[in-house]
Design a protein around this motif. Structure first.
Motif, short mmCIF file in Angstrom:
data_model
loop_
_atom_site.label_atom_id
_atom_site.label_comp_id
_atom_site.label_asym_id
_atom_site.label_seq_id
_atom_site.Cartn_x
_atom_site.Cartn_y
_atom_site.Cartn_z
N LYS A 35 0.96 -1.16 0.23
CA LYS A 35 -0.12 0.10 0.01
C LYS A 35 0.74 1.16 -0.29
O LYS A 35 2.09 1.31 0.18
CB LYS A 35 -0.86 0.02 1.29
N LEU A 36 0.21 2.56 -0.04
CA LEU A 36 0.92 3.92 -0.38
C LEU A 36 1.60 4.04 1.20
O LEU A 36 2.69 4.77 0.93
CB LEU A 36 -0.13 4.78 -0.77
N PHE A 37 1.03 3.69 2.24
CA PHE A 37 1.80 4.05 3.36
C PHE A 37 2.16 3.01 4.27
O PHE A 37 2.33 3.19 5.46
CB PHE A 37 0.92 5.15 4.05
N SER A 38 1.86 1.55 3.96
CA SER A 38 2.20 0.62 4.76
C SER A 38 2.52 -0.58 4.06
O SER A 38 2.35 -0.76 2.95
CB SER A 38 0.84 0.49 5.67
N ALA A 39 2.81 -1.67 4.86
CA ALA A 39 3.30 -2.76 4.17
C ALA A 39 2.40 -4.17 3.95
O ALA A 39 2.67 -5.04 3.37
CB ALA A 39 4.46 -3.40 4.96
N SER A 40 1.03 -3.65 3.86
CA SER A 40 -0.10 -4.52 3.43
C SER A 40 -0.08 -4.69 2.15
O SER A 40 0.16 -3.77 1.43
CB SER A 40 -1.44 -3.89 4.08
N PRO A 41 -0.55 -5.98 1.81
CA PRO A 41 -0.60 -6.33 0.06
C PRO A 41 -1.61 -5.43 -0.58
O PRO A 41 -2.56 -5.00 0.15
CB PRO A 41 -1.01 -7.76 0.33
N ASN A 42 -1.18 -4.82 -1.72
CA ASN A 42 -2.12 -4.24 -2.61
C ASN A 42 -2.36 -5.46 -3.54
O ASN A 42 -1.62 -5.57 -4.44
CB ASN A 42 -1.46 -3.06 -3.22
N HIS A 43 -3.76 -5.99 -3.07
CA HIS A 43 -4.16 -7.10 -3.86
C HIS A 43 -5.60 -7.06 -4.06
O HIS A 43 -6.35 -7.06 -2.84
CB HIS A 43 -3.58 -8.49 -3.64
N PHE A 44 -6.27 -7.29 -5.44
CA PHE A 44 -7.58 -7.01 -5.67
C PHE A 44 -8.27 -8.46 -5.31
O PHE A 44 -7.59 -9.46 -5.66
CB PHE A 44 -7.62 -6.45 -7.00
N GLY A 45 -9.44 -8.37 -4.80
CA GLY A 45 -10.22 -9.75 -4.85
C GLY A 45 -10.05 -10.78 -3.58
O GLY A 45 -10.48 -11.81 -3.70
N ASP A 46 -9.17 -10.27 -2.68
CA ASP A 46 -9.01 -11.34 -1.63
C ASP A 46 -10.01 -11.28 -0.55
O ASP A 46 -10.86 -10.48 -0.46
CB ASP A 46 -7.70 -10.88 -0.94
N GLU A 47 -10.08 -12.17 0.38
CA GLU A 47 -11.12 -12.19 1.41
C GLU A 47 -10.94 -10.73 1.96
O GLU A 47 -10.02 -10.24 2.39
CB GLU A 47 -10.69 -13.27 2.60
N PRO A 48 -12.33 -10.35 2.35
CA PRO A 48 -12.53 -9.11 3.07
C PRO A 48 -11.66 -8.78 4.38
O PRO A 48 -11.62 -9.67 5.18
CB PRO A 48 -13.94 -8.86 3.40
N ASN A 49 -11.02 -7.71 4.44
CA ASN A 49 -10.12 -7.52 5.69
C ASN A 49 -9.13 -8.31 6.17
O ASN A 49 -8.85 -8.65 7.27
CB ASN A 49 -11.10 -7.20 6.82
N THR A 50 -8.64 -8.68 5.02
CA THR A 50 -7.22 -9.52 5.42
C THR A 50 -6.05 -8.63 4.91
O THR A 50 -4.97 -9.17 5.47
CB THR A 50 -7.27 -11.02 4.40
N ASN A 51 -5.98 -7.70 3.98
CA ASN A 51 -4.84 -7.10 3.36
C ASN A 51 -4.84 -5.67 4.56
O ASN A 51 -5.31 -4.63 3.88
CB ASN A 51 -4.99 -6.69 2.21
N ILE A 52 -4.87 -5.81 5.79
CA ILE A 52 -4.85 -4.62 6.45
C ILE A 52 -4.01 -4.70 7.55
O ILE A 52 -3.07 -5.67 7.84
CB ILE A 52 -6.16 -4.38 7.48
N ASP A 53 -3.48 -3.80 8.22
CA ASP A 53 -2.52 -3.35 9.35
C ASP A 53 -2.98 -2.21 10.24
O ASP A 53 -3.87 -1.51 9.88
CB ASP A 53 -1.29 -3.21 8.80
N PRO A 54 -2.02 -1.88 11.23
CA PRO A 54 -2.67 -0.69 11.99
C PRO A 54 -2.64 0.61 11.07
O PRO A 54 -3.48 1.19 11.60
CB PRO A 54 -1.53 -0.62 12.97
N VAL A 55 -1.76 0.99 10.26
CA VAL A 55 -1.71 2.04 9.48
C VAL A 55 -3.23 2.08 8.43
O VAL A 55 -3.76 3.01 8.49
CB VAL A 55 -0.55 2.11 8.27
N THR A 56 -3.25 0.94 8.05
CA THR A 56 -4.64 0.76 7.04
C THR A 56 -5.74 1.23 7.86
O THR A 56 -6.96 1.65 7.32
CB THR A 56 -4.77 -0.60 6.45
#
Lengths: 487, 475
Positions: A35-56
């Protein structure tokens, strides 16, 4: 896509001398790993709320750290759009919404990374690019219950933060677009550029490329009219339809004595109309201020130049090159289509192998739609086939049959295929005899044709082709028939 | 002045040498907590079990001959706006009550790596907004030196925890004086480092361009050691400076000979005479140690308070907007999204927080931005220019930390403006992003401690600590 990127198709003019003024704001998701400001994956179509982290999620204490690859892709795009890359800053755009985790979006505001670019459209139309700036995407809301699928009237909403923080570039054109064809060409060309420089996968259907359209109308030479912004325009086709609808709506309002309110409107693709989303009066006050958690983004000149040097040849230059090679118009559909498919290098390889470039362009456009940038059929075999047709060793129809077989089999020697099928072009005297026979047999058709009914020619040509078992060259037959009638 | 409690330096040395154990030291501190915490209310949470486990681990490591960090076994307390993984972090606000962060602030990680033993999370003015710790949603903290008086704020709990011997050191955050003022009121050393020297990652933001973490300790040497542990570049904070952390423990004995000490020629009104008397004594002490005193002026000083109360609330209005009831913390259920926002924030925030959100929102609004926020940013540049001019003439500037000694509880709660004036001397440093610290220098009215504030330019920590050490020797 290929329809939109082809040469201008003239939409009907606006009534009573009205002119539309259109500017586009296109958001594209950058093709980064994170992502633009964190290390979470930027990936379309994954299970909801899996590509998240404290910044997101905007958790207390979490701080943004700018993704260098996103900056690089933004610069690539800016350079490809002839922009100036400048030192830039980030601001906070403050508003409350449930899919906006921090209640502000980090976005570039008065000092964007790319400014003052342009894009050329067919007919040497120059569309100015005001800016192409970096910002973060929001999460995605799904409203359950109710009838409209919108938050109002729904029972509850589900929020997926996978998309929150995905890097976006917003490309803002100047209001230089004057009809819906240009708007569609602009979006298609932008998409080609995005793909060429690898900045985005630019899939409108997945939302990685999204258009907002600003439309106003005026009489030519008059000052700009009040504009409306149209959202939810999710395909290139819809861009054209929404603009045409909106311009006519505004003209209707003005001609019946009304005035245009500045407002944001929603494009309903099913109904084919726009309706009011919110007026200027109830627009949010975003209270922009400099994002204190980030510092000045000041890429050094050396890095910018190394990015510039790594840019591939852009679609416009490739079209010009292909046009020069094949003798086709650089704004012709075939040139657009071949470059969009990335098959221009292949056409050039056919020419290199001694093939006829103009014929190769036609073959590739017709037969290689399902192939990628590197078709399986060897370029040298296509080169041979173009020579056979040029030298009248086979007819155009026969060449087409051979080509189909080569494509179907993933290759093949056109000489061998022609021999196996017994293809040979008949000489002109043999064709003349067949024409005589056809005129005698189809006297009725011949009389009609001579009377100027062009359609009647079809029956004659059909009879001749049948008699020759497809070996007569259609062009030669037509020429002979025309010559006979002229006598 | 004899210190009533063991210092960080001594505790660390005694544990490392085996003279005492981490568990023994911890139990002494826990015993004081048991004895006095109900009167003082320094903590929102005492983490007894975790502390015992950490202390036992330190002792085991020492016994096994493993290398330990510079703070091994030292009991420390953390202001409750610092994220601690799995441990409630409330900012003394109902809106965050019960929230357990999934991560540690960088300063917390660094303390852990240095072997420190966290004894608890300390009380503060809600979201660090206040100067007395009376704005806590969980009740005020009392000054351990006189429990009828405030400990200062907003890091009042962290100051009280050290002053009462509940921890050997603590961390606070300083946005406009929230470390230095309570240090002054509780008789402690308190440091506001140069902006960017200590990571803000994991510190719940109040005003991001002003916030900075620093230590409370009994001695200047303790503060130097704490700074060396928590300071230095952090890639997770984009505003973190890239410079290596300067050594501070090594400069403490270097004295102030030849140093030029700035004295405010135009001292603002409102200082207690006893405070001014201690200032005169401080100048005299430094002069006696070989420094020269130079008169300087900061013409923009009088605008700083106003500018601060635009910049800090403006940033706070944005930083606190995320407490919307959607993802974590308090949610007051209603029928729809917008009324849920309103009900949640109305119930979750206290009066001072609401006041500052309103102020800040107004200052950033269309049509008012230039007149308020924009002008405040100009004052920030002016005060920075003033400091630059002053630092051509002097190496550090001395001022009182607080115009007064600790005041009685309830004294200023009815008048926010009077409360805001507590920070008149501390705010300019934050606006400029410079370094400053408060050093105890005797007592004033009611026999309560007086702190002297030493100001230095950005990254002037070595000079700062040399002067602070000299003042400490002279006090």
């Amino acid at each position: 896509m290929s329809n939109a990127s082809s040469a201008p198709q003239h939409s009907s003019d606006l009534p009573n001398g009205w002119e539309m003024v259109v500017g586009l704001e296109v958001h594209v998701e950058l093709d980064t790993k994170t992502k633009l400001f964190s290390a979470s994956p930027n990936h379309f179509g994954d299970e909801p709320n899996t590509n998240i982290d404290p910044v997101t999620l905007g958790l207390p204490g979490a701080l943004p750290v700018l993704n260098k690859h996103a900056v690089e892709l933004a610069i690539r795009l800016g350079l490809a759009l002839n922009c100036t890359v400048q030192p830039s800053t980030f601001h906070r755009k403050n508003y409350f919404y449930q899919d906006m985790p921090k209640a502000y979006q980090i976005s570039q505001y008065d000092q964007p990374i790319n400014i003052d670019g342009y894009m050329m459209l067919p007919g040497d139309v120059r569309i100015g690019i005001e800016r192409a700036h970096l910002e973060e995407d929001t999460g995605k809301s799904t409203h359950i219950g109710g009838t409209s699928g919108r938050i109002h009237g729904s029972d509850y909403s589900l929020v997926d933060f996978n998309r929150a923080g995905v890097p976006l570039v917003e490309i803002v054109s100047r209001p230089d677009i004057r009809n819906s064809d240009q708007a569609r060409q602009y979006v298609a060309e932008l998409r080609s550029i995005l793909l060429a420089v690898g900045a985005s996968d630019a899939k409108m259907e997945e939302g990685s490329m999204r258009c907002d359209v600003n439309v106003s109308v005026r009489k030519p030479g008059a000052p700009f009219g009040t504009r409306c912004e149209i959202k939810n325009v999710n395909s290139i086709r819809a861009v054209g339809k929404a603009i045409d609808y909106e311009a006519r709506r505004q003209i209707d309002v003005l001609e019946s004595g009304g005035t245009i309110r500045q407002e944001t409107r929603h494009w309903d693709d099913g109904e084919g109309r726009t309706h009011t989303l919110r007026t200027k009066e109830d627009a949010d006050d975003y209270r922009y201020f400099l994002e204190p958690d980030l510092v000045l983004l000041d890429p050094d000149q050396e890095w910018i130049e190394s990015i510039r040097a790594s840019l591939p040849m852009l679609p416009a230059a490739r079209r010009a090159q292909l046009a020069a090679l094949t003798g086709a118009n650089k704004e012709s559909e075939s040139v657009y289509v071949i470059v969009e498919r990335g098959q221009d290098d292949y056409v050039s390889a056919v020419a290199q192998a001694g093939g006829d470039a103009a014929r190769a362009l036609v073959y590739v456009q017709q037969a290689f739609a399902e192939e990628g940038a590197t078709p399986k059929v060897a370029a040298s075999d296509i080169a041979t086939l173009t020579q056979m047709e040029r030298d009248a060793k086979v007819t155009a129809t026969q060449a087409k049959t051979i080509l189909s077989e080569m494509v179907a089999n993933g290759g093949g020697d056109p000489v061998a295929i022609a021999a196996a099928k017994g293809f040979e072009a008949l000489d002109t005297s043999a064709v003349e005899a067949m024409v005589d026979a056809a005129i005698a047999q189809q006297a009725d058709a011949w009389a009609k044709y001579c009377a100027g009914e062009e359609k009647a020619m079809g029956a004659l040509v059909g009879a001749i082709m049948k008699a020759s078992q497809g070996k007569a060259d259609g062009k030669v037959v037509t020429a002979i028939l025309q010559a006979r009638r002229a006598k | 002045m004899t210190k009533p409690f063991a210092t960080v330096v001594d505790i660390a040395a005694d544990i490392a040498s085996g003279k005492t154990s981490a568990v023994e030291v911890l139990e002494q501190h826990l015993a004081r907590i048991t004895e006095r915490e109900s009167d003082i209310h320094a903590f929102n949470l005492v983490t007894t079990e975790q502390a015992r486990a950490t202390a036992q681990q330190v002792d085991a490591d020492i016994k096994a001959g493993k290398p330990v960090g510079p703070l091994a076994g030292v009991p420390v307390a953390l202001k409750d706006n610092m994220c601690t993984r799995g441990i409630e972090t409330t900012c003394s606000s109902k809106i965050l009550e019960g929230w357990k962060p999934p991560y540690d602030a960088t300063v917390v990680t660094r303390l852990q790596q240095a072997g420190a033993v966290m004894v608890g999370k300390t009380n503060l003015d809600e979201f660090a907004m206040g100067s007395s710790t009376e704005n806590s949603a969980f009740g005020p903290t009392k000054n351990p030196l006189d429990t009828s008086r405030v400990p200062g704020g907003s890091s009042g709990g962290s100051a009280a925890a050290v002053a009462a011997g509940f921890a050997a050191a603590s961390l606070g955050s300083d946005t406009g004086g929230s470390i230095r003022q309570p240090a002054s009121l509780c008789g402690l050393v308190g440091v506001k480092p140069t902006y960017g020297l200590v990571s803000r990652q994991g510190i719940v933001a109040f005003a991001s361009s002003l916030d900075q973490v620093g230590p409370f300790t009994h001695t200047v040497a303790d503060a130097a050691l704490m700074m060396e542990v928590i300071g230095g570049h952090d890639p997770l904070d984009s505003t973190s400076l890239s410079q290596p952390m300067p050594s501070l423990t090594s400069v403490l004995g270097q004295g102030v000979k030849g140093m030029r000490i700035g004295r405010l020629a135009d001292m603002p009104d409102g200082c207690e005479p006893e405070v001014l008397a201690r200032m005169d004594a401080a100048y005299a002490a430094l002069q006696a140690a070989g420094a020269t005193i130079v008169d300087i002026s900061l013409p923009s000083l009088s605008y700083c308070l106003t500018a601060y109360y635009l910049v800090a609330p403006a940033e706070a209005s944005s930083n606190l907007a995320r407490y919307d009831g959607v993802r974590y913390g308090l949610r007051v259920e209603t029928g729809d999204l917008h009324s849920m926002y309103g009900a949640t924030r109305a119930a979750g925030f206290g009066a001072e927080v609401k006041r500052r959100i309103m102020l800040g929102t107004y200052a950033l609004s269309a049509g008012y931005f230039d007149a308020y926020y924009g002008k405040a940013l100009k004052v920030r540049r002016l005060i920075a220019n003033d400091f630059a001019a002053a630092y051509e003439k002097c190496d550090v500037i001395l001022t009182p930390t607080s115009p007064t000694v600790a005041f009685p509880l309830g004294d200023k709660t009815s008048d926010p403006l009077t409360m805001y004036l507590c920070d008149i001397f501390t705010i300019p440093t934050n606006l400029a992003g410079h370094a400053a610290m408060s050093v105890p220098f005797g007592t004033g009215a009611y026999n309560m401690p007086v702190g002297v504030q030493v100001l230095a330019p950005a990254l002037g920590e070595q000079t700062l600590f040399r002067v602070a050490a000299e003042l400490e020797r002279a006090s």
